[in-house]
Motif scaffolding. Structure first.
Motif, PDB file in Angstrom:
ATOM      1  N   VAL A 206       0.812  -1.214   0.000  1.00  0.00           N
ATOM      2  CA  VAL A 206       0.000   0.000   0.000  1.00  0.00           C
ATOM      3  C   VAL A 206       0.849   1.268   0.000  1.00  0.00           C
ATOM      4  N   ILE A 207       2.067   1.195   0.511  1.00  0.00           N
ATOM      5  CA  ILE A 207       2.887   2.409   0.597  1.00  0.00           C
ATOM      6  C   ILE A 207       3.196   2.978  -0.788  1.00  0.00           C
ATOM      7  N   PHE A 208       3.175   2.120  -1.814  1.00  0.00           N
ATOM      8  CA  PHE A 208       3.540   2.598  -3.150  1.00  0.00           C
ATOM      9  C   PHE A 208       2.476   3.505  -3.770  1.00  0.00           C
ATOM     10  N   SER A 209       1.307   3.564  -3.161  1.00  0.00           N
ATOM     11  CA  SER A 209       0.283   4.489  -3.645  1.00  0.00           C
ATOM     12  C   SER A 209       0.489   5.893  -3.103  1.00  0.00           C
ATOM     13  N   SER A 210       1.433   6.044  -2.174  1.00  0.00           N
ATOM     14  CA  SER A 210       1.533   7.312  -1.440  1.00  0.00           C
ATOM     15  C   SER A 210       2.920   7.938  -1.462  1.00  0.00           C
ATOM     16  N   PHE A 211       3.709   7.630  -2.470  1.00  0.00           N
ATOM     17  CA  PHE A 211       5.014   8.292  -2.627  1.00  0.00           C
ATOM     18  C   PHE A 211       4.934   9.483  -3.585  1.00  0.00           C
ATOM     19  N   ASN A 212       3.716   9.858  -3.969  1.00  0.00           N
ATOM     20  CA  ASN A 212       3.566  10.975  -4.897  1.00  0.00           C
ATOM     21  C   ASN A 212       3.634  12.319  -4.157  1.00  0.00           C
ATOM     22  N   ALA A 213       3.557  13.399  -4.904  1.00  0.00           N
ATOM     23  CA  ALA A 213       3.803  14.725  -4.330  1.00  0.00           C
ATOM     24  C   ALA A 213       2.747  15.164  -3.334  1.00  0.00           C
ATOM     25  N   ASN A 214       1.533  14.657  -3.451  1.00  0.00           N
ATOM     26  CA  ASN A 214       0.488  15.081  -2.519  1.00  0.00           C
ATOM     27  C   ASN A 214       0.507  14.294  -1.222  1.00  0.00           C
ATOM     28  N   GLU A 215       0.676  12.978  -1.313  1.00  0.00           N
ATOM     29  CA  GLU A 215       0.621  12.140  -0.113  1.00  0.00           C
ATOM     30  C   GLU A 215       1.971  12.010   0.572  1.00  0.00           C
ATOM     31  N   GLY A 216       3.039  11.983  -0.204  1.00  0.00           N
ATOM     32  CA  GLY A 216       4.368  11.740   0.360  1.00  0.00           C
ATOM     33  C   GLY A 216       5.326  12.888   0.073  1.00  0.00           C
ATOM     34  N   GLN A 217       4.919  14.097   0.407  1.00  0.00           N
ATOM     35  CA  GLN A 217       5.782  15.248   0.163  1.00  0.00           C
ATOM     36  C   GLN A 217       7.086  15.134   0.947  1.00  0.00           C
ATOM     37  N   ILE A 218       8.192  15.428   0.258  1.00  0.00           N
ATOM     38  CA  ILE A 218       9.488  15.503   0.931  1.00  0.00           C
ATOM     39  C   ILE A 218       9.712  16.942   1.374  1.00  0.00           C
ATOM     40  N   LEU A 219       9.870  17.126   2.680  1.00  0.00           N
ATOM     41  CA  LEU A 219      10.115  18.458   3.238  1.00  0.00           C
ATOM     42  C   LEU A 219      11.606  18.645   3.495  1.00  0.00           C
ATOM     43  N   PRO A 220      12.097  19.896   3.447  1.00  0.00           N
ATOM     44  CA  PRO A 220      13.520  20.155   3.699  1.00  0.00           C
ATOM     45  C   PRO A 220      13.854  20.000   5.184  1.00  0.00           C
ATOM     46  N   ARG A 221      14.669  19.019   5.497  1.00  0.00           N
ATOM     47  CA  ARG A 221      15.016  18.762   6.897  1.00  0.00           C
ATOM     48  C   ARG A 221      15.630  19.988   7.550  1.00  0.00           C
TER      49      ARG A 221
END
Length: 534
Positions: A161-176
């Motif tokens: 299921v995690i592969f449905s949520s690596f896109n820009a809306n669900e899995g946004q990468i924020l600047p640490r």
């Protein structure tokens, strides 16, 4: 003479071929993306923030996905494609996912994007503050970073299921470097995001507009094509429609105009109405039964109610044709998981409904009424109220008197999910591209959680269903997982604690000068980097 006479004909053919070639080149040039210009778009309602780290309402994604990105993206066929990650590999046991990250990517403030940003976002944001991420990434145990360009996700058990949520809306990468050590919900960069995406944040005039400008250093060479995007806030629905008609605004996703205006706008020569780009959500409208009521506990009564509702007439009358009758608990847009094979269908059949109600022991009384039920509905807008009224009238024809309760959202949530004070509950559900995320809450025994909104309010509990859900959550083989989803649909619509009514069709109104809009399943919630103005 014969040989010489061939030359004029050969010359004519050559000229014709040359003209055809020049015309083809001219058409190709017209269709080639053009750089520059400002896209005026609508975002409504105005988003509270511009990152989805702790609030994933759609207006945030409409704007924020132009600035922030995910590890992966979807193509038009719902297949995963590289984004901030260029490659990914899954171990044989399904418990390790290794991402190779794109090199040379810079945050908009010039700092290099690395695996440290991925680890921070996954463990501190997705698992802790993201509304759906806490469930989606529950199996994620740790993220290892052996070097700057490698992120290794360690899972407690296989979790497709995690592969449905690596896109820009669900899995946004924020600047640490801008979020670490801060309270994420109160971080100032939620309002002026710094991302890796095709557009940079420029300005936000509350109540008026949000302005983004082209990221000249974007990693996807040559993109974006637009110089700027201005997302305008126009609270009045009629004014939004007028702005589209006049060309003041060229792009308006997520049902920005009244349903009653759609056909009129569709007929205008400068506008188009599209339902592409919403499959990731795959929203549907449902009718839920409170099985604590002894009348509704009888399956024959629930089947009768299902047969009494003309789904297509509901779509045409209330929703202006923007929908498709549901044929399963999983919407047909979710091609990987959807099936109708062996799934019970409840066709519109008033005579069948009457017969089932008679067999259940509820004959009509002198006034024609068999029994009375109360109906709650999600009061998001007038359409949902009209939806409830259509159901009321449909059930009246088979002798069921329905009292519609008109409450605000707070009152609705209390009645349905805290007090269980309802018989029928109608509303909208979003399963997402992988229905494990949002599709099981109506059916899982574990989702019976009094006081928690958007959970199992019917009280439905079936050990067979629970076992199927639990198997789906840990199944590492995609084909086997799909078969389990198919069996789940058969059991769920046989037991019928919830009746899926129709698949809702969100829509985008767009000026025909706007080219390059994506047809990916999450296009309405992804960047406009491929868009250009003709």
């Amino acid at each position: 003479m014969k040989l010489f006479s061939l030359w004029p004909r050969a010359g004519a053919r050559s000229a014709a071929l040359l003209a055809t070639l020049l015309l083809a080149l001219s058409v190709q040039a017209q269709d080639a993306p053009k750089r520059g210009g400002v896209l005026h778009a609508i975002v409504q309602p105005e988003p509270p923030v511009l990152v989805t780290a702790f609030n994933n309402s759609f207006p945030i994604g409409v704007v924020g996905t132009n600035v922030l990105e995910g590890l992966l993206a979807f193509d038009d066929n719902q297949k995963l494609q590289p984004s901030l990650a260029t490659k990914w590999d899954v171990s044989a046991d399904g418990k390790t996912v290794t991402f190779q990250l794109r090199r040379g990517v810079k945050w908009h403030d010039g700092v290099e994007f690395t695996s440290a940003d991925v680890k921070f976002s996954a463990l501190e944001v997705w698992k802790k503050t993201h509304p759906r991420g806490r469930s989606t990434f529950a199996a994620l145990d740790d993220v290892l970073t052996p070097d700057k360009y490698t992120a290794v996700f360690k899972l407690k058990h296989p979790s497709l299921v995690i592969f449905s949520s690596f896109n820009a809306n669900e899995g946004q990468i924020l600047p640490r470097h801008l979020y670490e050590g801060t309270e994420i919900q109160k971080n100032a960069f939620n309002l002026k995001p710094v991302g890796t995406g095709p557009f940079r944040f420029k300005d936000w005039k509350k109540g008026q507009y949000i302005e983004l400008e082209r990221n000249a250093d974007y990693w996807d060479s040559g993109k974006p094509y637009l110089d700027r995007i201005i997302f305008r806030v126009i609270p009045d629905a009629s004014s939004r429609a007028a702005a589209l008609e006049t060309g003041d605004v060229q792009y308006a996703p997520f049902d920005a105009v009244p349903l009653a205006d759609v056909q009129r706008l569709r007929a205008l020569p400068n506008l188009a109405v599209s339902t592409d780009g919403y499959a990731w959500q795959s929203a549907f409208v449902f009718l839920e039964f409170n099985l604590r009521n002894p009348i509704l506990k009888d399956l024959r009564v629930r089947q009768a109610i299902a047969h009494a509702i003309n789904k297509q007439a509901l779509i045409d009358t209330v929703w202006y044709g923007l929908g498709k009758p549901s044929t399963s608990t999983t919407p047909s847009t979710l091609k990987t998981f959807y099936t109708t094979e062996g799934v019970p269908q409840y066709k519109f059949d008033v005579a069948r409904a009457d017969k089932l109600l008679d067999e259940a022991g509820y004959p009509r009384k002198a006034d024609g009424v068999r029994f009375t039920l109360s109906q709650e509905y999600q009061n998001f807008n007038e359409a949902f109220k009209n939806n409830a009224e259509f159901i009321r009238q449909s059930l009246r024809r088979v002798g069921i008197d329905v009292k519609v309760q008109n409450r605000d959202i707070a009152g609705h949530l209390k009645a349905v999910y805290s007090d269980y004070d309802f018989d029928l509950n109608s509303g909208r559900w979003v399963p997402t591209l992988d229905p494990q995320i949002g599709g099981f809450r109506h059916y899982s025994t574990k989702a019976i959680s009094q006081g928690t909104p958007w959970t199992n309010a019917s009280g439905y509990s079936n050990p067979e269903t629970d076992k199927l859900i639990e198997s789906i959550q840990v199944e590492p083989n995609a084909a086997r997982r799909t078969q389990l989803f198919h069996q789940f649909q058969r059991v769920a619509l046989t037991d019928l604690p919830v009746l899926p009514l129709f698949e809702q069709q969100n829509f985008t109104v767009v000026n025909k000068s706007v080219q390059g809009l994506s047809k990916a399943p999450d296009a309405a919630l992804s960047s406009l980097k491929n868009v250009w103005l003709k």
